[in-house]
Motif scaffolding. Sequence first.
Motif, mmCIF file in Angstrom:
data_model
loop_
_atom_site.group_PDB
_atom_site.id
_atom_site.type_symbol
_atom_site.label_atom_id
_atom_site.label_comp_id
_atom_site.label_asym_id
_atom_site.label_seq_id
_atom_site.Cartn_x
_atom_site.Cartn_y
_atom_site.Cartn_z
ATOM 1 N N MET A 1 -8.538 -46.617 -76.020
ATOM 2 C CA MET A 1 -8.426 -47.301 -74.733
ATOM 3 C C MET A 1 -9.115 -48.646 -74.781
ATOM 4 O O MET A 1 -10.240 -48.762 -75.254
ATOM 5 N N SER A 2 -8.458 -49.700 -74.298
ATOM 6 C CA SER A 2 -9.087 -51.005 -74.204
ATOM 7 C C SER A 2 -10.094 -51.011 -73.077
ATOM 8 O O SER A 2 -9.912 -50.379 -72.053
ATOM 9 N N ASN A 3 -11.200 -51.759 -73.273
ATOM 10 C CA ASN A 3 -12.162 -51.877 -72.187
ATOM 11 C C ASN A 3 -11.921 -53.132 -71.370
ATOM 12 O O ASN A 3 -12.798 -53.592 -70.637
ATOM 13 N N ALA A 4 -10.732 -53.732 -71.499
ATOM 14 C CA ALA A 4 -10.378 -54.867 -70.669
ATOM 15 C C ALA A 4 -10.287 -54.440 -69.213
ATOM 16 O O ALA A 4 -10.085 -53.271 -68.900
ATOM 17 N N ARG A 5 -10.425 -55.414 -68.330
ATOM 18 C CA ARG A 5 -10.364 -55.093 -66.906
ATOM 19 C C ARG A 5 -8.963 -54.666 -66.505
ATOM 20 O O ARG A 5 -8.793 -53.736 -65.719
ATOM 21 N N HIS A 6 -7.938 -55.341 -67.032
ATOM 22 C CA HIS A 6 -6.576 -54.980 -66.649
ATOM 23 C C HIS A 6 -6.143 -53.700 -67.363
ATOM 24 O O HIS A 6 -6.554 -53.422 -68.474
ATOM 25 N N GLY A 7 -5.339 -52.914 -66.668
ATOM 26 C CA GLY A 7 -4.882 -51.648 -67.220
ATOM 27 C C GLY A 7 -5.890 -50.530 -67.121
ATOM 28 O O GLY A 7 -5.655 -49.439 -67.633
ATOM 29 N N ASN A 8 -7.013 -50.785 -66.461
ATOM 30 C CA ASN A 8 -8.043 -49.782 -66.252
ATOM 31 C C ASN A 8 -8.512 -49.827 -64.798
ATOM 32 O O ASN A 8 -8.293 -50.815 -64.093
ATOM 33 N N PHE A 9 -9.157 -48.773 -64.360
ATOM 34 C CA PHE A 9 -9.765 -48.754 -63.045
ATOM 35 C C PHE A 9 -11.169 -49.342 -63.162
ATOM 36 O O PHE A 9 -11.999 -48.812 -63.894
ATOM 37 N N ARG B 1 -0.832 -49.188 -63.553
ATOM 38 C CA ARG B 1 0.261 -48.783 -64.440
ATOM 39 C C ARG B 1 1.077 -50.004 -64.878
ATOM 40 O O ARG B 1 1.419 -50.157 -66.052
ATOM 41 N N PHE B 2 1.367 -50.898 -63.945
ATOM 42 C CA PHE B 2 2.098 -52.115 -64.277
ATOM 43 C C PHE B 2 1.335 -52.932 -65.319
ATOM 44 O O PHE B 2 1.911 -53.457 -66.274
ATOM 45 N N GLU B 3 0.007 -53.041 -65.135
ATOM 46 C CA GLU B 3 -0.801 -53.820 -66.070
ATOM 47 C C GLU B 3 -0.805 -53.186 -67.456
ATOM 48 O O GLU B 3 -0.786 -53.905 -68.477
ATOM 49 N N MET B 4 -0.836 -51.862 -67.523
ATOM 50 C CA MET B 4 -0.771 -51.190 -68.815
ATOM 51 C C MET B 4 0.521 -51.550 -69.540
ATOM 52 O O MET B 4 0.531 -51.807 -70.747
ATOM 53 N N ARG B 5 1.603 -51.585 -68.805
ATOM 54 C CA ARG B 5 2.895 -51.861 -69.419
ATOM 55 C C ARG B 5 3.049 -53.347 -69.759
ATOM 56 O O ARG B 5 3.665 -53.704 -70.762
#
Length: 246
Positions: free
Chosen positions: A1-9, A49-53
């Motif tokens: 899992m990326s620790n970036a802000r996007h794609g995560n809560f 979810r959109f950010e993950m994609r």
Amino acid sequence: MSNARHGNFSSSNIWKLMSNGKGADKNGNDKNGNPLVGAPFKTYVQETRFEMRLGRALSTDVSSRPALWGTLVEAYVNDAHVGLEYELASTERLEHQFIAHWTGAPDLISDDCVGDIKCPQLKNFCELSEICLAGDVFELKASYPEYFWQLVSNAILTDVDYAELIVFCPYQDELAAIRELAVEAGDKFKFIFYAKDDELAYLPRDSFYKNVARLRFNVSGNVKEELSDRVELAVEKLLVGVLELA
């Protein structure tokens, strides 16, 4: 899992996961004891979810002037007003040890406490100062859930039992130092240098309010469990949605 802000809560937006749907009981459940989440929960899961994609943040907006003001003044507060009990947190985002897609970036950490600095505009500063003066954690949770749950989230991520909100508005005679920081910080902050005093958020020295207000509180195990349960539910919905769309 990326620790970036996007794609995560992230801690800064995690309050949205605590929203309850219409008809929820005091524990956020329906009549059968199942979580009854609100629209902000559903929207935040969908956006994540959109950010993950996408592989990037959804928002392309440039920072607003109030947000830029807050970013710059936070740096001033840390240097001029925060005591030695804290250290600056690492610029690297933290990840929850066991729950995927949960990250946060606290401002300050100590052995037993996590802190966040807020530099709001005047009305919010007054409201938050009143809450701090009263020591009213329940009012913070009710009126500023985004700050309360951000602190709870960061307390969980740093494995501490206390959190502290630090609210700041400069005295008028502190604006000169802040303007100097604005010049050093780059072009997007120059509006602060050129602004007249009355175009900026400041306090007169004889104001009822002090320039720094603080509220420290214990983050109970029950509150930590409440948030953790909601994040786990959100991650479940997030990953199921991704599988369904794949």
